[in-house]
Design an enzyme around this catalytic site. Structure first.
Site, PDB file in Angstrom:
ATOM      1  N   ASP A 140       0.857  -1.193   0.000  1.00  0.00           N
ATOM      2  CA  ASP A 140       0.000   0.000   0.000  1.00  0.00           C
ATOM      3  C   ASP A 140       0.890   1.239   0.000  1.00  0.00           C
ATOM      4  OD1 ASP A 140      -1.781   2.182   0.979  1.00  0.00           O
ATOM      5  OD2 ASP A 140      -3.209   0.539   1.231  1.00  0.00           O
ATOM      6  N   HIS A 199     -12.456  -7.856 -11.805  1.00  0.00           N
ATOM      7  CA  HIS A 199     -12.965  -6.586 -11.278  1.00  0.00           C
ATOM      8  C   HIS A 199     -14.356  -6.776 -10.683  1.00  0.00           C
ATOM      9  CE1 HIS A 199     -13.483  -2.225 -10.848  1.00  0.00           C
ATOM     10  NE2 HIS A 199     -14.747  -2.481 -11.149  1.00  0.00           N
ATOM     11  N   HIS A 247     -12.592  -1.660  -6.156  1.00  0.00           N
ATOM     12  CA  HIS A 247     -12.199  -2.967  -6.684  1.00  0.00           C
ATOM     13  C   HIS A 247     -11.876  -3.779  -5.439  1.00  0.00           C
ATOM     14  CE1 HIS A 247      -9.664  -5.460  -9.762  1.00  0.00           C
ATOM     15  NE2 HIS A 247      -9.631  -6.088  -8.593  1.00  0.00           N
ATOM     16  N   HIS A 292     -10.647  -5.657  -2.390  1.00  0.00           N
ATOM     17  CA  HIS A 292      -9.272  -5.874  -1.937  1.00  0.00           C
ATOM     18  C   HIS A 292      -9.245  -6.092  -0.438  1.00  0.00           C
ATOM     19  CE1 HIS A 292     -10.051  -1.527  -1.726  1.00  0.00           C
ATOM     20  NE2 HIS A 292      -9.274  -1.530  -0.660  1.00  0.00           N
TER      21      HIS A 292
HETATM   22  P1  AMP Z   1      -9.778   1.244   0.836  1.00  0.00           P
HETATM   23  O1  AMP Z   1      -9.920   2.534   1.600  1.00  0.00           O
HETATM   24  O2  AMP Z   1     -10.080   0.019   1.637  1.00  0.00           O
HETATM   25  O3  AMP Z   1     -10.538   1.308  -0.475  1.00  0.00           O
HETATM   26  O4  AMP Z   1      -8.234   1.115   0.511  1.00  0.00           O
HETATM   27  C1  AMP Z   1      -7.631   1.575  -0.656  1.00  0.00           C
HETATM   28  C2  AMP Z   1      -6.149   1.568  -0.397  1.00  0.00           C
HETATM   29  O5  AMP Z   1      -5.496   1.607  -1.647  1.00  0.00           O
HETATM   30  C3  AMP Z   1      -5.641   2.757   0.424  1.00  0.00           C
HETATM   31  O6  AMP Z   1      -5.006   2.277   1.607  1.00  0.00           O
HETATM   32  C4  AMP Z   1      -4.636   3.447  -0.514  1.00  0.00           C
HETATM   33  O7  AMP Z   1      -3.506   3.927   0.161  1.00  0.00           O
HETATM   34  C5  AMP Z   1      -4.287   2.315  -1.473  1.00  0.00           C
HETATM   35  N1  AMP Z   1      -3.867   2.719  -2.814  1.00  0.00           N
HETATM   36  C6  AMP Z   1      -4.508   3.576  -3.651  1.00  0.00           C
HETATM   37  N2  AMP Z   1      -3.827   3.675  -4.823  1.00  0.00           N
HETATM   38  C7  AMP Z   1      -2.740   2.853  -4.715  1.00  0.00           C
HETATM   39  C8  AMP Z   1      -1.643   2.530  -5.571  1.00  0.00           C
HETATM   40  N3  AMP Z   1      -1.528   3.073  -6.798  1.00  0.00           N
HETATM   41  N4  AMP Z   1      -0.696   1.668  -5.142  1.00  0.00           N
HETATM   42  C9  AMP Z   1      -0.788   1.126  -3.888  1.00  0.00           C
HETATM   43  N5  AMP Z   1      -1.806   1.401  -3.029  1.00  0.00           N
HETATM   44  C10 AMP Z   1      -2.757   2.243  -3.429  1.00  0.00           C
HETATM   45 ZN    ZN Z   2     -10.723  -3.038 -11.121  1.00  0.00          ZN
END
Ligand code: AMP
Ligand code: ZN
Length: 136
Positions: free
Chosen positions: A31, A47, A99, A101
């Site tokens: 992250d 997706h 998406h 995760h």
């Molecule tokens: P959520 O709030 O559960 O949707 O978590 C999304 C996470 O994705 C956050 O912790 C962001 O810091 C992380 N994130 C967003 N863009 C990227 C990226 N390009 N590479 C790595 N982490 C990312």
């Molecule tokens: Zn996606």
């Protein structure tokens, strides 16, 4: 795959990430705003927005191996005593990337509570070293 989804872009190699695990169905990468050193996102290639979306059951089955491998890697390489798994469904639950995760957070014994969601500055500064430790 969705054209405007950052995690689809990462999973397909169109956007960069610090990968620590890749298979045919899923991948895991650090992250960019880590809450702890080694904070990793495990993402199915398929997706789907969240657990309530069409196709989520298939995506869950496809991400299992990546979740297990990543948890083992974080425990072995970063000496994590435990791993917390966090997952948000919908903006109201704090989801910002739509998406599906899973957040895997390495936890040392006696770690402070996971009540605030501000990033760990030291973990951010050492992202490249952490990546090296997990991939070398
Ligand atoms: P959520 O709030 O559960 O949707 O978590 C999304 C996470 O994705 C956050 O912790 C962001 O810091 C992380 N994130 C967003 N863009 C990227 C990226 N390009 N590479 C790595 N982490 C990312
Ligand atoms: Zn996606």
């Amino acid at each position: 795959m969705s054209d405007h989804c950052i995690f689809c872009a990462i999973a397909s190699g169109r956007a960069p990430a610090r990968f620590i695990y890749i298979d045919d169905n899923a991948c895991a990468f650090l992250d960019i705003n880590p809450l702890r050193t080694g904070h990793t996102l495990v993402v199915p290639r398929r997706h789907v927005r969240d657990l309530a979306d069409q196709g989520a059951a298939e995506a869950l089955a496809e991400v299992g191996l990546a979740l297990q491998h990543t948890a083992r890697l974080l425990r072995a390489r970063l000496d994590a005593d435990g791993i917390s798994v966090l997952q948000a469904n919908g903006a109201a639950a704090g989801q910002t990337v739509f998406h599906l995760h899973f957040h895997l957070l390495p936890r040392p014994a006696g770690d402070r509570q996971l009540t605030d969601w501000t990033e760990d500055r030291q973990a951010r500064k050492t992202l490249d070293e952490t990546h090296q430790a997990l991939t070398s």
